[in-house]
Design an enzyme around this catalytic site. Structure first.
Site, PDB file in Angstrom:
ATOM      1  N   GLU A  16      27.432  16.120   9.333  1.00  0.00           N
ATOM      2  CA  GLU A  16      26.655  16.641   8.209  1.00  0.00           C
ATOM      3  C   GLU A  16      27.177  16.112   6.992  1.00  0.00           C
ATOM      4  O   GLU A  16      26.599  15.674   6.297  1.00  0.00           O
ATOM      5  CB  GLU A  16      26.080  17.732   8.422  1.00  0.00           C
ATOM      6  CG  GLU A  16      25.087  18.444   7.180  1.00  0.00           C
ATOM      7  CD  GLU A  16      24.839  19.957   7.123  1.00  0.00           C
ATOM      8  OE1 GLU A  16      25.650  20.580   7.976  1.00  0.00           O
ATOM      9  OE2 GLU A  16      24.005  20.471   6.281  1.00  0.00           O
ATOM     10  N   HIS A  46      17.422  23.566  16.254  1.00  0.00           N
ATOM     11  CA  HIS A  46      18.416  23.892  15.231  1.00  0.00           C
ATOM     12  C   HIS A  46      17.735  24.881  14.162  1.00  0.00           C
ATOM     13  O   HIS A  46      17.364  24.433  13.027  1.00  0.00           O
ATOM     14  CB  HIS A  46      19.033  22.717  14.810  1.00  0.00           C
ATOM     15  CG  HIS A  46      20.239  22.651  13.876  1.00  0.00           C
ATOM     16  ND1 HIS A  46      21.367  22.282  14.203  1.00  0.00           N
ATOM     17  CD2 HIS A  46      20.397  23.338  12.418  1.00  0.00           C
ATOM     18  CE1 HIS A  46      22.283  22.530  13.176  1.00  0.00           C
ATOM     19  NE2 HIS A  46      21.758  23.266  12.267  1.00  0.00           N
ATOM     20  N   ASP A  81      17.238  25.474   8.138  1.00  0.00           N
ATOM     21  CA  ASP A  81      17.072  27.073   7.249  1.00  0.00           C
ATOM     22  C   ASP A  81      15.786  26.714   6.279  1.00  0.00           C
ATOM     23  O   ASP A  81      15.911  26.407   4.959  1.00  0.00           O
ATOM     24  CB  ASP A  81      18.383  27.008   6.219  1.00  0.00           C
ATOM     25  CG  ASP A  81      19.466  27.154   6.892  1.00  0.00           C
ATOM     26  OD1 ASP A  81      19.972  28.093   7.584  1.00  0.00           O
ATOM     27  OD2 ASP A  81      20.210  25.920   6.976  1.00  0.00           O
ATOM     28  N   HIS A 112      28.256  22.039  14.398  1.00  0.00           N
ATOM     29  CA  HIS A 112      27.569  21.266  13.096  1.00  0.00           C
ATOM     30  C   HIS A 112      28.867  20.124  12.895  1.00  0.00           C
ATOM     31  O   HIS A 112      29.995  20.216  12.802  1.00  0.00           O
ATOM     32  CB  HIS A 112      27.603  22.019  11.967  1.00  0.00           C
ATOM     33  CG  HIS A 112      26.400  22.739  11.798  1.00  0.00           C
ATOM     34  ND1 HIS A 112      26.221  23.837  12.655  1.00  0.00           N
ATOM     35  CD2 HIS A 112      25.347  22.918  10.794  1.00  0.00           C
ATOM     36  CE1 HIS A 112      25.031  24.197  12.410  1.00  0.00           C
ATOM     37  NE2 HIS A 112      24.598  23.873  11.434  1.00  0.00           N
TER      38      HIS A 112
HETATM   39  N1  HPA Z   1      24.869  24.031   7.633  1.00  0.00           N
HETATM   40  C1  HPA Z   1      25.759  24.721   8.005  1.00  0.00           C
HETATM   41  N2  HPA Z   1      26.134  25.881   8.139  1.00  0.00           N
HETATM   42  C2  HPA Z   1      25.131  26.754   7.977  1.00  0.00           C
HETATM   43  C3  HPA Z   1      23.596  26.178   7.607  1.00  0.00           C
HETATM   44  C4  HPA Z   1      23.778  24.657   7.387  1.00  0.00           C
HETATM   45  O1  HPA Z   1      22.608  24.157   7.075  1.00  0.00           O
HETATM   46  N3  HPA Z   1      23.081  27.036   7.452  1.00  0.00           N
HETATM   47  C5  HPA Z   1      23.725  28.164   7.760  1.00  0.00           C
HETATM   48  N4  HPA Z   1      24.796  28.014   7.979  1.00  0.00           N
HETATM   49 ZN    ZN Z   2      22.423  24.030  10.570  1.00  0.00          ZN
END
Ligand code: HPA
Ligand code: ZN
Length: 335
Positions: free
Chosen positions: A202, A19, A281, A199
């Site tokens: 989160e 990821h 990231d 995603h």
């Molecule tokens: N979360 C969701 N979307 C994203 C992220 C993240 O950490 N980084 C880049 N797009």
């Molecule tokens: Zn992500």
């Protein structure tokens, strides 16, 4: 930095990352350099010491998009990919799956996407030869850009599915709309033979995970850690053999959990959920794969064998072909 007896230097231990947002790996220095070359002023997204600066997730996404906006040509993406993979390789990563967004590569135009993708793949091939790191791509749509743009991204994904482009996914603002709003795009990608992740869990809680598994039928979840809120759902994702792409440092940086000790990754693992470890990231969240491993060692006393098990689970859940998996398992055992 202080380290206890457990946190040996793990730089050389082989690691599998599932990821990683390609633009999210952009070293601030590279983004500043390219913005200077193009005379674009994005100084507002940097702190005085040169790091990306943001207060919360929404602002993170807008800083992310501002940084990404200076990347406008295939060559920019070639440079980005080289820089990101060099960093990863220095952290012992031998295999990485990177999220690639046609929206940021020529606005989802098919011809522009093909050109950007060719540059990214060229960089990935060089990185394999120079640093021994293997990369595969997961095309991602951006949730807050809406379902229509997502269809364009899915078409780009379907058209370019091959040995390199292995999957389709969705990033962006998880609180925007529902997962099911994007089912057309996920169906399209699945029919093109791509593996799926999104995603979920989160920010969107257990409900978002339920939607991801039922409406999008993904095989992996980006983050997914909020599944801990609902034990019956934990059971369900174990039954469905869904792997979580857990990014502990990212979650702490964005205050989803106050610190690594209170992060549910260890608990989920004990419950039998397949968890893996990634950075998301890295420069945005001030992390690297080595730092993730160090923090997990400090918080949960995880040792080399624990990480080996995690990395094997990551290979098993990777979207690459079987031949690559066999090679990666061998590398995990011999390096
Ligand atoms: N979360 C969701 N979307 C994203 C992220 C993240 O950490 N980084 C880049 N797009
Ligand atoms: Zn992500």
């Amino acid at each position: 930095m202080m380290s206890n007896h457990n946190s040996m230097n793990n730089n050389n231990d082989p690691k599998i990352e599932l990821h990683l947002h390609l633009e999210g790996g952009a070293p601030p220095k590279l983004i500043r350099q390219i913005s200077k070359e193009k005379n674009i002023d994005i100084s507002g997204i940097f702190s005085q010491d040169g790091h990306y600066i943001f207060r919360d997730f929404r602002q993170f996404l807008s800083v992310y998009e501002a940084a990404t906006s200076v990347l406008t040509s295939p060559n920019d993406f070639y440079r980005l990919t080289k820089a990101v993979l060099e960093q990863s390789a220095q952290n012992g990563v031998i295999y990485t799956e990177a999220f690639l967004s046609p929206d940021f590569c020529g606005g989802s135009d098919m011809a522009a996407w093909r050109d950007h993708l060719a540059a990214i793949e060229e960089a990935a091939t060089e990185a394999r030869h120079e640093w021994g790191i293997t990369m595969r791509g997961i095309v991602t749509c951006i949730r807050h850009f809406g379902p229509q743009k997502a269809k364009n991204a899915a078409l780009c994904a379907a058209e370019t599915a091959n040995e390199f482009i292995r999957g389709f996914g969705m990033g962006g603002d998880e609180t925007f709309g529902t997962q099911g709003n994007y089912s057309y795009s996920f169906d399209l990608a699945r029919e093109a033979g791509l593996k799926l992740t999104t995603h979920a869990g989160e920010w969107g809680g257990a409900e978002s995970i339920r939607q991801a598994t039922e409406d999008l039928k993904v095989e992996r979840l980006g983050h997914g850690v909020q599944v801990i809120e609902d034990l019956s759902l934990v059971k369900k994702i174990i039954e469905k053999d869904i792997t979580l792409e857990v990014c502990p440092g990212s979650n702490v940086a964005l205050s989803i959990f106050p610190n690594i000790k209170s992060h549910p990754i260890a608990k989920l693992r004990e419950m039998g959920v397949k968890v893996t470890v990634s950075t998301d990231d890295p420069p945005f969240f001030h992390t690297t794969m080595c730092q993730e491993y160090e923090r997990l060692t400090d918080a949960f006393n995880w040792e080399q064998d624990d990480f080996k098990e995690l990395n094997k689970a990551a290979v098993s859940a990777a979207f690459c072909d079987d031949e690559t998996k066999v090679r990666l398992l061998k590398e995990l055992d011999t390096k």
